[in-house]
Design an enzyme around this catalytic site. Structure first.
Site, short mmCIF file in Angstrom:
data_model
loop_
_atom_site.label_atom_id
_atom_site.label_comp_id
_atom_site.label_asym_id
_atom_site.label_seq_id
_atom_site.Cartn_x
_atom_site.Cartn_y
_atom_site.Cartn_z
N GLU A 71 39.14 38.81 49.67
CA GLU A 71 39.44 38.74 51.11
C GLU A 71 39.35 37.30 51.63
O GLU A 71 38.86 37.05 52.72
CB GLU A 71 38.54 39.69 51.91
CG GLU A 71 38.89 41.15 51.62
CD GLU A 71 38.22 42.16 52.53
OE1 GLU A 71 37.80 41.80 53.64
OE2 GLU A 71 38.14 43.33 52.12
C1 LIG Z 1 36.97 43.15 42.26
C2 LIG Z 1 38.20 42.64 42.93
C3 LIG Z 1 38.81 43.39 43.91
C4 LIG Z 1 39.98 42.94 44.52
N1 LIG Z 1 40.62 43.74 45.42
C5 LIG Z 1 41.87 43.40 45.85
C6 LIG Z 1 42.66 44.30 46.61
O1 LIG Z 1 42.24 45.42 46.92
N2 LIG Z 1 43.91 43.92 46.97
C7 LIG Z 1 44.42 42.70 46.64
O2 LIG Z 1 45.56 42.42 47.00
N3 LIG Z 1 43.68 41.80 45.93
C8 LIG Z 1 42.43 42.13 45.53
N4 LIG Z 1 41.70 41.25 44.77
C9 LIG Z 1 42.21 39.91 44.53
C10 LIG Z 1 41.43 38.85 45.27
O3 LIG Z 1 41.71 38.92 46.62
C11 LIG Z 1 41.78 37.50 44.61
O4 LIG Z 1 41.03 37.43 43.42
C12 LIG Z 1 41.51 36.33 45.50
O5 LIG Z 1 42.44 36.30 46.54
C13 LIG Z 1 41.61 35.00 44.75
O6 LIG Z 1 42.81 34.91 44.05
P1 LIG Z 1 42.78 34.54 42.49
O7 LIG Z 1 41.75 35.37 41.83
O8 LIG Z 1 44.15 34.60 41.94
O9 LIG Z 1 42.26 33.04 42.45
P2 LIG Z 1 43.13 31.71 42.53
O10 LIG Z 1 43.98 31.73 43.75
O11 LIG Z 1 43.78 31.45 41.22
O12 LIG Z 1 41.98 30.65 42.78
C14 LIG Z 1 41.15 30.15 41.74
C15 LIG Z 1 40.17 29.17 42.38
O13 LIG Z 1 40.87 28.11 43.01
C16 LIG Z 1 40.53 28.04 44.40
N5 LIG Z 1 41.71 27.68 45.16
C17 LIG Z 1 42.93 28.26 45.15
N6 LIG Z 1 43.75 27.66 45.99
C18 LIG Z 1 43.07 26.64 46.56
C19 LIG Z 1 43.38 25.64 47.52
N7 LIG Z 1 44.56 25.56 48.11
N8 LIG Z 1 42.41 24.77 47.86
C20 LIG Z 1 41.18 24.84 47.32
N9 LIG Z 1 40.83 25.76 46.41
C21 LIG Z 1 41.76 26.65 46.03
C22 LIG Z 1 40.02 29.42 44.74
O14 LIG Z 1 39.14 29.41 45.85
C23 LIG Z 1 39.30 29.81 43.46
O15 LIG Z 1 38.03 29.24 43.45
C24 LIG Z 1 40.52 41.68 44.16
C25 LIG Z 1 39.88 40.90 43.17
C26 LIG Z 1 38.76 41.38 42.55
C27 LIG Z 1 38.15 40.55 41.46
#
Ligand SMILES: Cc1cc2nc3c(=O)[nH]c(=O)nc-3n(C[C@H](O)[C@H](O)[C@H](O)COP(=O)(O)OP(=O)(O)OC[C@H]3O[C@@H](n4cnc5c(N)ncnc54)[C@H](O)[C@@H]3O)c2cc1C
Length: 626
Positions: A410
């Site tokens: 979120e």
């Molecule tokens: C248990 C669980 C439940 C979830 N439930 C849902 C759900 O119900 N529906 C849904 O749609 N998604 C869901 N998600 C997805 C979740 O919202 C994402 O994991 C989250 O948005 C982060 O995306 P990512 O994991 O691809 O990380 P990435 O976007 O790849 O980020 C990796 C790292 O880089 C950082 N980062 C990325 N972009 C930037 C930037 N511009 N500047 C600085 N730092 C940055 C991030 O903060 C993070 O530390 C869930 C994930 C998990 C693990």
């Protein structure tokens, strides 16, 4: 356009630009402590209080009598009869209006319910909040047509489970890369794509799906049993073992056009607006866990004796107990205030809710970590193992694992920093406009400089002095008056610091993420201090001076953090760290990885979207549930 520029543009398009209602959070960042916007704290009506309290009592009874949180952790599943029991209580329709079959509870009681559930079983809290805060009910309540509300809300209220599908294997924090498509075909849209980490995905009946309609993103309600939808996996995690989280594939899935939520292209705006209040559910779960941690800290540290004293009497442990207790009080105060403001609807609370999510997820994690520490070896041992040895099965390590995800989903902490900072520097950007836009021509820049000059000439003098500089102000807060005076002074200093940052880096400020992050963290601490002072004043009527002591303790701890953050704004290793990180990425320091092994299982960093051969786990689960 570069990928970065595209990502930024998509985020800007999704952003709500208008501020039609006042915002305490926005003014706080502008150096204007508008206590009148949050004080006196809005109170729920008598009927609402009676209904809410009745529900909380029934929920508590149900949890105590029918739910075994240790079994959920052990079996990694929430038993079907628990889901049915929650549905019978109305827990799947807490916020849905009674005319659509829900309980019509306020945000205040919704977050109190999640706090209660979250303290007992974070997995159940996640099931309920994914369904109601981001799943079908909330976007439909805000953007749905009457026909959509009549069609879907009663089903959601009855306990048909919903899920929210935005994330994809290659789309996380950056929705500009969204690859799932929705192509109009007569009176249907045809959806194709893969969605990752869909909480509730393996048991959901209804889905909110974000898909690309041309250049923009749109939101759809989709029946989970529509032909062409396969759930390919149930994912397993470090914590929240009971959640039903899937990988969902869409192949030529035909969705009736009337299931489009809002208009085409409004999808991200719908998601963000949904989160304006939806974001309060995670802080509620965090507050629940922290309050539970305070109880365990009291009982354990008052019993365990080492080196001739109860461990709570050793100063090092005492500091941790105080931190846990004060933070728990502040977390509840923050959720309580934000929820009341959400119900009151006089204020725009998008910044407050975002600050609450950011701050609560970080603080609760620290609280749980300190709890593990003061439990010593028992903190690292599982509840099952403790119980098997004949001791009380305290799930401290589980709570730490369960809380970890709150800093990621979120909106990760890093993304929340950017999102809130964008709002905090909005006034500057509005004034400076083309001045900070590298693509603007010289004439536009000159006009922007004149405009900005006028704005700053009026605004800067207001930051020199204020009520916080005058002894005796905020006297009605008795022993906490000086803490509010500090908040007022620090809010002006925060605004001045933002201005200095803006002058120094201009358009490049958006890339100074750590500077912006610190500004936001200061704002979050000041908001928490305000919430605590308001809460203590309310509680004092019932409990005497004790809440003041706790609140004062919290404010002193928060001030230490704020002062350190102010210091680090201008004295830090940011540039050196950025250089080192660049060199790490360029393999310059690969030598430091010598002498170790990588236990990872082989595979690409991001899975391909090709169909997997895994069988759909929904069949067995759905049968078990019905
Ligand atoms: C248990 C669980 C439940 C979830 N439930 C849902 C759900 O119900 N529906 C849904 O749609 N998604 C869901 N998600 C997805 C979740 O919202 C994402 O994991 C989250 O948005 C982060 O995306 P990512 O994991 O691809 O990380 P990435 O976007 O790849 O980020 C990796 C790292 O880089 C950082 N980062 C990325 N972009 C930037 C930037 N511009 N500047 C600085 N730092 C940055 C991030 O903060 C993070 O530390 C869930 C994930 C998990 C693990």
């Amino acid at each position: 356009m570069t990928d970065y520029a595209k990502a930024r543009e998509v985020a800007e398009q999704a952003r709500e630009r208008e501020w039609t209602r006042p915002s305490f959070g926005k003014q706080l960042f502008l150096g204007d402590l508008r206590l009148d916007l949050v004080h006196p704290v809005p109170r729920p009506g008598e009927e609402e209080t009676a209904r809410g309290d009745d529900f909380l009592r029934a929920l508590r009874r149900f949890l105590e009598d029918k739910v075994d949180p240790a079994a959920i952790e052990r079996e990694s599943v929430i038993p079907p009869d628990v889901v049915t029991g929650l549905a019978d209580l109305g827990a799947f329709g807490m916020k849905i209006e009674p005319e659509y079959g829900g309980l019509g509870l306020s945000h205040l009681y919704y977050t109190r319910a999640l706090m209660l559930v979250g303290s007992y079983s974070p997995a159940i809290a996640t099931l309920l909040s994914a369904h109601q805060s981001i799943g079908v009910p909330q976007p439909l309540r805000l953007f749905g047509t009457e026909a959509q509300k009549r069609a879907f809300l009663p089903r959601c209220a009855r306990g048909e489970i919903s899920a929210f599908l935005l994330t994809e294997p290659d789309v996380g924090s950056d929705p500009a890369r969204l690859a799932t498509t929705a192509v109009r075909d007569g009176d249907h849209y045809v959806l194709d794509g893969v969605k990752l980490w869909t909480t509730n995905g393996t048991v959901a009946d209804l889905l909110v799906v974000m898909a690309r309609t041309g250049e923009r993103i749109s939101a759809f309600v989709v029946e989970a049993n529509t032909p062409g939808i396969t759930v390919e996996r149930r994912n397993a995690f470090m914590g929240l073992r009971g959640i039903e989280n899937g990988l969902t594939r869409f192949e030529h899935v035909r969705v009736p056009a009337e299931n489009l939520i809002g208009r085409e292209g409004q999808g991200l705006k719908i998601a963000l607006t949904t989160l304006n209040t939806g974001r309060l559910s995670l802080p509620a779960v965090c507050a629940g866990t922290a309050k539970w941690a305070a109880r365990i800290a009291r009982e354990w540290c008052g019993t365990r004796v080492q080196w001739g004293r109860r461990i709570g009497e050793h100063e090092a442990v005492a500091g941790k107990i105080a931190f846990i207790a004060c933070s728990a009080y502040a977390l509840e105060a923050l959720v309580d205030l934000s929820s009341r403001l959400a119900d009151d609807e006089r204020n725009d609370i998008r910044i407050e809710a975002a600050l609450a999510k950011l701050w609560a997820s970080e603080m609760a994690w620290r609280v749980a970590d300190e709890l593990v520490q003061i439990r010593g070896g028992r903190g690292f041992e599982t509840a099952e193992s403790l119980a098997a040895r004949g001791e009380r099965g305290v799930p401290a390590e589980q709570m730490l694992r369960d809380l970890r995800i709150n800093r990621i989903f979120e909106g990760s902490t890093e993304i929340m920093h950017l999102l809130i900072a964008r709002e905090a520097v909005d006034a500057h950007l509005a004034a400076a406009g083309e001045l900070v836009d590298p693509t603007a021509d010289l004439r536009a820049k000159a006009a922007a400089a004149r405009r900005a000059g006028g704005f700053y000439a009026r605004w800067l003098p207001t930051l020199v002095t204020g009520p916080g500089s005058r002894p005796g102000t905020f006297a009605e807060f008795e022993p906490l008056a000086h803490q509010l005076r500090y908040v007022e002074r620090a809010s002006r200093k925060l605004a001045r610091s933002t201005f200095y940052g803006m002058s120094r880096w201009q358009g490049r400020l958006e890339h100074r993420q750590r500077f912006l992050g610190r500004l936001v963290d200061i704002g979050a601490e000041l908001f928490a201090m305000t919430a605590v002072c308001l809460r203590a004043r309310q509680d004092a009527a019932r409990l005497g001076r004790r809440p003041y002591e706790l609140a004062d303790g919290f404010c002193r701890q928060a001030r230490q953090r704020v002062e350190a953050l102010f210091h680090d704004l201008w004295s830090n290793c940011d540039d050196i760290d950025a250089r080192i990180a660049g060199r790490v990425l360029d393999w310059r320091y690969a030598f430091l990885e010598e002498g170790v092994l990588d236990p990872s299982i082989d595979g690409p960093w991001i899975a391909s979207s090709a169909a997997s051969t895994a069988s759909d786990p929904r069949g067995a689960r759905a049968r078990a549930r019905r």
